[in-house]
Structures are given as structure tokens and as C-alpha cells.
Enzyme design. Structure first.
Site, PDB file in Angstrom:
ATOM      1  N   TRP A  82       0.859  -1.184   0.000  1.00  0.00           N
ATOM      2  CA  TRP A  82       0.000   0.000   0.000  1.00  0.00           C
ATOM      3  C   TRP A  82       0.896   1.235   0.000  1.00  0.00           C
ATOM      4  O   TRP A  82       1.407   1.655   1.038  1.00  0.00           O
ATOM      5  CB  TRP A  82      -0.896   0.022   1.235  1.00  0.00           C
ATOM      6  CG  TRP A  82      -2.019  -0.964   1.216  1.00  0.00           C
ATOM      7  CD1 TRP A  82      -2.370  -1.827   0.222  1.00  0.00           C
ATOM      8  CD2 TRP A  82      -2.979  -1.164   2.271  1.00  0.00           C
ATOM      9  NE1 TRP A  82      -3.471  -2.568   0.582  1.00  0.00           N
ATOM     10  CE2 TRP A  82      -3.865  -2.174   1.835  1.00  0.00           C
ATOM     11  CE3 TRP A  82      -3.163  -0.600   3.529  1.00  0.00           C
ATOM     12  CZ2 TRP A  82      -4.930  -2.632   2.623  1.00  0.00           C
ATOM     13  CZ3 TRP A  82      -4.219  -1.046   4.316  1.00  0.00           C
ATOM     14  CH2 TRP A  82      -5.102  -2.043   3.867  1.00  0.00           C
ATOM     15  N   GLU A  83       1.073   1.841  -1.146  1.00  0.00           N
ATOM     16  CA  GLU A  83       1.998   2.973  -1.258  1.00  0.00           C
ATOM     17  C   GLU A  83       1.319   4.301  -1.563  1.00  0.00           C
ATOM     18  O   GLU A  83       1.982   5.340  -1.603  1.00  0.00           O
ATOM     19  CB  GLU A  83       3.023   2.693  -2.364  1.00  0.00           C
ATOM     20  CG  GLU A  83       3.857   1.441  -2.164  1.00  0.00           C
ATOM     21  CD  GLU A  83       4.768   1.180  -3.347  1.00  0.00           C
ATOM     22  OE1 GLU A  83       5.578   2.069  -3.673  1.00  0.00           O
ATOM     23  OE2 GLU A  83       4.653   0.094  -3.950  1.00  0.00           O
TER      24      GLU A  83
END
Length: 449
Positions: free
Chosen positions: A134-135
Site C-alpha cells: 500500500w503505497e
């Protein structure tokens, strides 16, 4: 009197060898007697199935999923659209699931995540790496700069719509508070759910911890590679995340501007140093295992790492005491038969041989000095000592026939090799073992597990 002197001498040796620093025990390796593992996390299934090109991963001591797929029993990576209802804006500007975490139902997300985990990892005894990628946003308000500033702006507007009577200053403070609370809940509860469902896996978030030492493009020769103090402080504030993780997944991707440079080693070294620092503060009983993400080719290119940069990435990761390294790759690796052949050639050349070199050296050092009850790590983290097979004492030979290919390492440690290892490395014992050489079995430590 004699016994007192022996005890004093042992204590002095301990402090001298360990530089007066307590070295936490490590979690036992994923596979017995494999202190340093190399994983393949690239979607190269088509090389084998469509183009009939075997990349020979197993031959060169690389752990991979069945058919060299991106996700499976060895390593599974969850992208934003693979796990739950992750609120975010993608690279094309498309909105998903309320955009910001405080505008999406956590219950809905966890219910969907449960279904996704059961579908993607059907094996309840999953013992591999579980990596959540999850960036799009970061859980700390102050780290959402640049393109991520949109999450702050959206949060401010969200708070303004709910509380139009408040002053702008109060709205901003409320927006920050509500955002960080929701972001923490999304990340923490997702992690805890995954660990509850697949408790034998190694769970964590990709790129956590980060170091933000990307200023090599502007600093040039003045670049130190050190993590800014403010970023280390912010990492300290994420203790809640480290405590709930069962592994850490920093990255050490090299851009081509760093090719075969001193700055490349500075960049990688300090990112790993920060990851190892966080690993030691996360728990009281053992240091979290660190698996660094790397690329076999320079980032955003299809140019293989030089021999020097293989040392900078793989070699540095092993010497710093990480549990392993994960090679990530793109669809380009398997896009054509020529691409597959290029990867295979690199694997059968510098890449594969160096991986065998380091994994074998790490295993030998663990066996000789740590009695297979610990892994060898640098005594001085900033030194240039590496876990390499000594070229005058060992040979790596590849044998191939019509049915199989195998690698054989021949040789033995000479006295000067032992002296080098003893002077430059020390043992980090696995849980349940202690002593300079991990020779003492401790029931007390086992009970903590």
C-alpha cells in the site's frame, strides 16, 4: 580465583566483540539451516509455460512460487486492488473506496480482506512472506507530501463538510487527527487479520520502514546516504506498526544513476541500517526478520546490475544480518522469449553465481561460528566486511545435462579464512540460544516464544 578470572575474561571478550552493545536474539530462519534466503517475486510464469524457458531459480538457491508466479506459497504480495477496499487515488487519478481512510467502512474492508486472503492464500498453514503493498498514502500526516498531499487536502475538506462551524485552524487539526486515526486502524487491523488467519506467515508492509535518503540526485559527492533524523524520529512514532508486524520489507532498489558508485553502497547501507534498528526495537523477545526488496535490474530499466552492485545489494543485505532479500520484477521479464532468455542468461551468469556464493558463505559461517543456532552479522555495521566464499579456498561449479542442472560448491575454510570471519563477524543467536557462539540452550528464552 581462577574461575573469577575466567568469568572476567569472558565478559571482557563479550563486550569487546559486541562493542558493548546488546545483540537481540533473532527469529529462527524460515527454513532450517538457511540463515540467508533469496526469494523471487517476479511474474515470470510465462517464461516457463509459454516460452519453455526455465530460469533455473532452484538451481541457484532461489526460493520461488510454483511455476515462478508472482504470488504463492513462498511469497504473496497484495496490491491495492487485491486486499479489501483500500481507499486511494491511483496513478491515473481514479478514485477508489472513498479516497481517504476516514471515508470508508473499516468493517466492510476487513470482511472483504478476509475473503481475499482465503481466496489468494487458501493454505491455512501458509509459511511464506505476506507482503501488503500500500503505497498511495502514508499513515502519518506529515509524510503525505508531493503527490500524496491530495490526501491531506481531501481530509481537510472532509472535516470542513462535517463541521462547517469550526475555524480553519480547528478544521486542520481535526482533519489530521481523524486521518491518522483511520489510517492506523486500516493498516493495523488489516495486518492483525492476516496474522490471525495465516499465523505462520511473515507479515508486513512493503517499503516499511523507509529512510527517505533519496537525495543522491542533488547531493552528488556530498551525499552521505544517512537517513534524515526527522525520518528516523517519524519511524519511531510508528512503533504500533512494528509491534504488530512479523517481518519488515524495506527496499534497496538502485536507479541507474547509482550504477557502480560509492553512493549506491551508501544508499543501500543506511536503508538497511535503519531497518535493522527498527527490527530491534519492535519487540522485547527477538528482532524482527528483515527481508529487503531489490531488483536484479536497475529500476525502470532492463539493464542487469553490475557485479559491484550485486555486492552492494545482495552482499550488503546478508552482511548486515537480514534474513533474506526478495527480487521483485515487472511483466517485462516475461514479455517475450528474448526477455526470458535475457533473464536466464543473467541468472546462469553473474546473478546466480553470486547468490550461491553469498547464501553458501552465510551458511558456512553460521555452521562454523554459531553452531547453526544463529547467523553471522558484522561486528561493525559500517565496515566493508562481506560474507563471501574465499576464492582461494572455494570453487563454484555448474553441471548440466539433458535432464538437470546443478551447482556444486567445493572447498574448505583455511586458517586465514577463519581468522577473517572471527575478526569481522559475530553471532546473532536464534531464539532459545545464547552465548558468544550460540552454544547455550536456554529454556527460559524458548518459553518466551
Amino acid at each position: 580465583m581462577y574461575h573469577i578470572w575466567i568469568k572476567f575474561l569472558a565478559a571482557w571478550i563479550f563486550l569487546k566483540r559486541f562493542n558493548g552493545v546488546h545483540v537481540m536474539q533473532a527469529k529462527a530462519p524460515m527454513y532450517r539451516n538457511e540463515p540467508f534466503l533469496v526469494f523471487w517475486n517476479a511474474p515470470t510464469t510465462q517464461c516457463r509455460l509459454r516460452y519453455k524457458v526455465d530460469l533455473d531459480l532452484k538451481t541457484f538457491h532461489i526460493v520461488s512460487n510454483a511455476n515462478d508466479s508472482l504470488s504463492g506459497s513462498a511469497v504473496t504480495i497484495f496490491y491495492p486492488n487485491h486486499l479489501g477496499v483500500y481507499p486511494h487515488i491511483d496513478d491515473r487519478g481514479h478514485f477508489f473506496h472513498g479516497i481517504i481512510p476516514q471515508n470508508e467502512s473499516l468493517t466492510k474492508h476487513l470482511n472483504k480482506s478476509k475473503s481475499d486472503i482465503n481466496r489468494i492464500i487458501p493454505l491455512k498453514a501458509f509459511h511464506g512472506l505476506g507482503v501488503i503493498d500500500w503505497e498511495n498514502w502514508r499513515p502519518q500526516w506529515d509524510r503525505n507530501w508531493g503527490s500524496k498531499n491530495v490526501y491531506r487536502n481531501r481530509s481537510i475538506q472532509f472535516a470542513r463538510d462535517l463541521h462547517p462551524e469550526l475555524s480553519e485552524d480547528k478544521i486542520r487539526r481535526l482533519a489530521k487527527k481523524e486521518y491518522e486515526k483511520a489510517a492506523k486502524s486500516f493498516m493495523r487491523d488489516t495486518l492483525l487479520l492476516a496474522e490471525e488467519m495465516r499465523p505462520d506467515g511473515y507479515w508486513g508492509y512493503y517499503l516499511y520502514p523507509d529512510c527517505q535518503n533519496y537525495d543522491y540526485k542533488t547531493k552528488g559527492d556530498q551525499y552521505t546516504g544517512k537517513c534524515p533524523e526527522i525520518e528516523m524520529s517519524r519511524n519511531d512514532q510508528l512503533l504500533w506498526l512494528w509491534r504488530d508486524s512479523t517481518a519488515l520489507f524495506p527496499n534497496v532498489y538502485l536507479e541507474i544513476i547509482l550504477r557502480s558508485s560509492d553512493n549506491a553502497l551508501k544508499f543501500v547501507h543506511h536503508r538497511l541500517k535503519e531497518a535493522m534498528r527498527i527490527a530491534s526495537m519492535a519487540r522485547e523477545d527477538y528482532a524482527l526478520p528483515v527481508f529487503a526488496y531489490a531488483r536484479p535490474f536497475y529500476a525502470y530499466t532492463f539493464e542487469p546490475l553490475t557485479q559491484e552492485d550485486l555486492v552492494t545489494t545482495v552482499g550488503e543485505t546478508a552482511a548486515m544480518g537480514a534474513a533474506g532479500i526478495v527480487f521483485w520484477g515487472s511483466m517485462q521479464y516475461a514479455s517475450t522469449v528474448d526477455s526470458c532468455q535475457k533473464v536466464k542468461k543473467y541468472m546462469n551468469g553473474p546473478l546466480g553465481r553470486y547468490i550461491v556464493n553469498v547464501t553458501t558463505a552465510a551458511k558456512i559461517c553460521s555452521r562454523v561460528f554459531c553452531r547453526k543456532n544463529g547467523r553471522c552479522v558484522r561486528k561493525h555495521s559500517d565496515s566493508n566486511a562481506f560474507l563471501h566464499l574465499f576464492p582461494e579456498s572455494f570453487r563454484i561449479m555448474v553441471y548440466a545435462n539433458a535432464t538437470e542442472k546443478k551447482v556444486i560448491v567445493k572447498g574448505k575454510l583455511e586458517l586465514e579464512n577463519l581468522i577473517y570471519l572471527r575478526e569481522n563477524f559475530m553471532c546473532q543467536c536464534y531464539q532459545g540460544w545464547k552465548g558468544l557462539y550460540c552454544e547455550e540452550y536456554s529454556i527460559k528464552d524458548i518459553r518466551k516464544i
